[in-house]
Design an enzyme around this catalytic site. Structure first.
Site, short mmCIF file in Angstrom:
data_model
loop_
_atom_site.label_atom_id
_atom_site.label_comp_id
_atom_site.label_asym_id
_atom_site.label_seq_id
_atom_site.Cartn_x
_atom_site.Cartn_y
_atom_site.Cartn_z
N ASP A 1 0.86 -1.18 0.00
CA ASP A 1 0.00 0.00 0.00
C ASP A 1 0.90 1.23 0.00
O ASP A 1 1.91 1.27 0.70
CB ASP A 1 -0.93 -0.01 1.22
CG ASP A 1 -2.22 0.73 0.92
OD1 ASP A 1 -2.76 0.60 -0.20
OD2 ASP A 1 -2.70 1.49 1.79
N HIS B 1 10.05 4.82 -3.61
CA HIS B 1 9.45 4.21 -2.41
C HIS B 1 9.21 2.72 -2.62
O HIS B 1 9.64 1.89 -1.84
CB HIS B 1 8.14 4.95 -2.12
CG HIS B 1 7.32 5.24 -3.36
ND1 HIS B 1 7.79 6.06 -4.36
CD2 HIS B 1 6.14 4.76 -3.80
CE1 HIS B 1 6.91 6.10 -5.34
NE2 HIS B 1 5.91 5.31 -5.04
P1 IMP Z 1 -1.25 1.82 -4.44
O1 IMP Z 1 -1.35 1.53 -2.98
O2 IMP Z 1 0.02 1.34 -5.07
O3 IMP Z 1 -2.49 1.39 -5.20
O4 IMP Z 1 -1.20 3.42 -4.58
C1 IMP Z 1 -2.26 4.27 -4.15
C2 IMP Z 1 -2.22 5.57 -4.93
O5 IMP Z 1 -1.00 6.28 -4.63
C3 IMP Z 1 -2.21 5.42 -6.45
O6 IMP Z 1 -3.52 5.34 -6.95
C4 IMP Z 1 -1.51 6.69 -6.90
O7 IMP Z 1 -2.41 7.77 -6.91
C5 IMP Z 1 -0.50 6.93 -5.80
N1 IMP Z 1 0.81 6.32 -6.14
C6 IMP Z 1 1.29 5.12 -5.69
N2 IMP Z 1 2.52 4.89 -6.18
C7 IMP Z 1 2.81 5.96 -6.97
C8 IMP Z 1 3.95 6.29 -7.78
O8 IMP Z 1 4.94 5.57 -7.87
N3 IMP Z 1 3.89 7.47 -8.43
C9 IMP Z 1 2.81 8.31 -8.36
N4 IMP Z 1 1.73 8.03 -7.65
C10 IMP Z 1 1.72 6.87 -6.95
#
Ligand code: IMP
Length: 189
Positions: free
Chosen positions: A68, A176
């Site tokens: 997450d 990250h």
């Molecule tokens: P998830 O937990 O990987 O689904 O990320 C949640 C949300 O964080 C995504 O829908 C993006 O809006 C944002 N996000 C996550 N990783 C990235 C990244 O590497 N670059 C830009 N936005 C990110």
């Protein structure tokens, strides 16, 4: 050993497979027959990552890990954080999320921010977690066309380009998620 990565994001799966080599067989949610959306109802990244991993373990009986990620902006007291994907509401839209972020940062002198990823691993009856952080700042306008999410407005520390202007390999090296995956792989190996 077979282990499920609780995601259907093909890019994320490829990245982890490449880093792990042959010692583990990584399978997606689809490959274990899980087609429903995973529960994600917590208000922290840790909570949601473990909630997703436990759901898979409890319902499908396989060892697994889930990730997450959130963007934490200092001037917004850590928002959008765990709500990054749906910052501007449903349906999720990267475009509207960025528009809202820029609007909320209008006039702010401190534009520092960080992406944070938590990976929750359930393996052999034990729980482990791994974290990766990328520090940077939010620009006033979009630059670059690569990546996804908030990439066009996020400039990592030490670079004069946004994440959206870096190649996938360059981004994975400093991102990250890349750092969290590296810690997970070191542990599994
Ligand atoms: P998830 O937990 O990987 O689904 O990320 C949640 C949300 O964080 C995504 O829908 C993006 O809006 C944002 N996000 C996550 N990783 C990235 C990244 O590497 N670059 C830009 N936005 C990110």
């Amino acid at each position: 050993m077979k282990i499920c990565f609780a995601t259907n994001n093909k890019k994320k799966i490829e990245e982890v497979k490449a880093a792990l080599g042959d010692s583990f067989t990584i399978v997606s949610l689809e490959e274990i027959g899980c087609r429903e959306e995973l529960p994600e109802t917590g208000d922290t990244l840790d909570h949601n990552a473990f909630q997703k991993a436990r759901y898979v373990k409890d319902n499908y009986g396989v060892d697994c890990f889930a990730d997450d990620t959130g963007l934490e902006v200092d001037a917004l007291n850590g928002a959008p954080g765990v709500y990054s994907g749906r910052y501007a509401g449903e349906p999720r839209s990267d475009e509207r999320n960025i528009d809202l972020l820029l609007k909320n940062l209008n006039g702010a002198s401190d534009r520092s921010a960080k992406f944070r990823t938590v990976i929750a691993l359930l393996l052999n009856g034990e729980e482990h977690s791994f974290e990766g952080i990328a520090n940077g700042e939010i620009l006033k306008e979009r630059t670059g066309t690569g990546g996804f999410g908030y990439d066009p407005v996020f400039k990592p520390v030490g670079f004069d380009k946004t994440f959206a202007e870096l190649s996938m390999d360059e981004k994975n090296e400093i991102s990250h998620r890349g750092k969290a995956v590296k810690s997970l792989v070191q542990f599994l190996k």
